[in-house]
Design a protein around this motif. Structure first.
Motif, PDB file in Angstrom:
ATOM      1  N   THR A  81       0.845  -1.187   0.000  1.00 29.74           N
ATOM      2  CA  THR A  81       0.000   0.000   0.000  1.00 29.74           C
ATOM      3  C   THR A  81       0.880   1.236   0.000  1.00 29.74           C
ATOM      4  OG1 THR A  81      -1.759  -1.147   1.195  1.00 29.74           O
ATOM      5  CG2 THR A  81      -1.814   1.256   1.216  1.00 29.74           C
ATOM      6  N   GLY A  85      -2.532   5.478  -0.565  1.00 33.35           N
ATOM      7  CA  GLY A  85      -3.549   4.465  -0.325  1.00 33.35           C
ATOM      8  C   GLY A  85      -3.734   3.466  -1.439  1.00 33.35           C
ATOM      9  N   ASP A  86      -3.054   3.628  -2.569  1.00 38.16           N
ATOM     10  CA  ASP A  86      -3.157   2.709  -3.690  1.00 38.16           C
ATOM     11  C   ASP A  86      -1.998   1.716  -3.653  1.00 38.16           C
ATOM     12  OD1 ASP A  86      -5.346   4.157  -4.566  1.00 38.16           O
ATOM     13  OD2 ASP A  86      -4.154   5.424  -5.899  1.00 38.16           O
ATOM     14  N   ASP A  87      -2.150   0.632  -4.411  1.00 33.97           N
ATOM     15  CA  ASP A  87      -1.067  -0.336  -4.504  1.00 33.97           C
ATOM     16  C   ASP A  87       0.093   0.235  -5.309  1.00 33.97           C
ATOM     17  OD1 ASP A  87      -2.399  -2.251  -3.053  1.00 33.97           O
ATOM     18  OD2 ASP A  87      -3.153  -3.345  -4.795  1.00 33.97           O
TER      19      ASP A  87
END
Length: 384
Positions: A81, A85-87
């Motif tokens: 993460t 907040g995104d991969d």
């Protein structure tokens, strides 16, 4: 599109997160020459490099060769993460590209660590490069996270948040300094976070901005030391937070680039953290042993600085209207400006798509654009 998670605490970690598909299309837009300081007709900007992966800072050496740090396009070794907040996924796609004075473009250092979204956009990896003479290069590598995050990564992740000694034509590097370990130990402000973003060589030492640590550090015989710490500012809260009109919130400094001025002092640019308020970015003058002072103000989301031979300072604004004001699903449009201490900054080149790094040689500025694009990054030569 900028995505924000926990804005009061995390705005410093990632310099930008944009949608790559639109950015790739926008990379075809040519910059617009707006001004020449010499008062005579100016040739249009010229593209000198293309096909770059998330290009960042760059340098021109004494032979006229251009070196560009490419943050890469991530990979598939490990996905975690990210700060927004995104991969983000780890790989060994970071690189340094050289463009010779004759125009030949090639990657001369490869296999460097890179973290990026699964589509390869908005990477964190090699952020700056310094030519040391011959085939030797110093390559600065970012992270954008708590240095402890490296503990769970495979071997290539250990070079994130470090300064590496590299050699043209080789994938092997040696660690000169571990900025992440120093941030974890010293941590002069906020929670531990390291994202080294720019360096200069001063004698046998290096001076480095850490955009995550909000500080300026220096290498030395006994390791790293802190030269300056940049405090938070107060910024206007954006309406979508639902706070009362006129409310202000803390914005972290996010120092992005360092250059040495004609007076021997260090000059440090500022992106500013969330909410990336237009006009809030400063240029700081730093004299070791003294607190930073504001040398110029009224700029927006600055990522790079360079002095010309006459002592004039130029700055790259990543998003001239502010990162939060970029059109939905589109990259920001930035500019190259000549900095005035009065705040009346002069636009030299406009219509730059997500510009980032800059180097000056003679009367020419070299600016990296589409700095969040995998395969779509470019460098433009602009007459000053």
């Amino acid at each position: 599109m900028v995505r924000i998670v926990d804005p009061r605490g995390r705005g410093r970690r990632t310099l930008l997160t944009l949608t790559a598909t639109v950015a790739l299309v926008a990379a075809a837009v040519a910059p617009a020459q707006a001004h020449s300081s010499h008062g005579h007709p100016t040739p249009p900007p010229t593209r000198v490099a293309s096909g770059l992966d998330n290009p960042r800072q760059l340098i021109v050496n004494g032979h006229g060769d251009l070196y560009v740090a490419e943050a890469g396009r991530g990979g598939s070794t490990l996905c975690i993460t990210g700060p927004e907040g995104d991969d983000i996924c780890l790989g060994s796609t970071g690189a340094v590209t050289r463009v010779t004075r004759k125009g030949t473009q090639s990657r001369v250092v490869t296999g460097l660590p890179s973290l990026a979204a699964p589509d390869g956009s908005a990477a964190i990896g090699p952020s700056d490069v310094e030519w040391l003479g011959g085939r030797q290069l110093a390559v600065l590598i970012g992270l954008g996270a708590d240095p402890a995050a490296r503990d769970a990564m495979p071997a290539e992740g250990s070079r994130l948040a470090t300064l590496q000694l590299a050699k043209v034509g080789s994938t092997h590097t040696r660690t000169i300094a571990d900025l992440g370990a120093y941030e974890a130990k010293a941590n002069p402000i906020h929670d531990p976070d390291s994202n080294p973003s720019s360096l200069i060589r001063v004698g046998d030492k290096f001076v480095i901005t850490d955009a995550g640590g909000n500080d300026l550090v220096r290498t030395g015989r006994h390791g790293l030391s802190t030269v300056a710490v940049f405090d938070d500012q107060m910024a206007d809260a954006p309406p979508f937070l639902g706070l009362p009109p006129g409310t202000q919130i803390p914005a972290q400094a996010v120092p992005t680039a360092v250059v040495r001025g004609p007076d021997g002092a260090y000059y440090v640019s500022q992106l500013t953290g969330f909410p990336f308020q237009p006009g809030l970015a400063n240029i700081y003058r730093v004299v070791p042993g003294h607190a930073p002072t504001v040398w110029a103000s009224g700029l927006t989301n600055v990522t790079s600085l360079a002095f010309d031979s006459r002592g004039s300072l130029y700055a790259v604004q990543l998003a001239k209207d502010g990162l939060l004001n970029a059109p939905p699903d589109a990259p920001p449009v930035g500019s190259l400006v000549k900095v005035s201490r009065s705040g009346a900054h002069t636009v030299v080149a406009d219509n730059l798509v997500a510009p980032y790094g800059m180097a000056i040689s003679g009367h020419q500025a070299y600016v990296s654009t589409c700095s969040v694009c995998p395969g779509g990054g470019e460098v433009w030569r602009i007459t000053l």
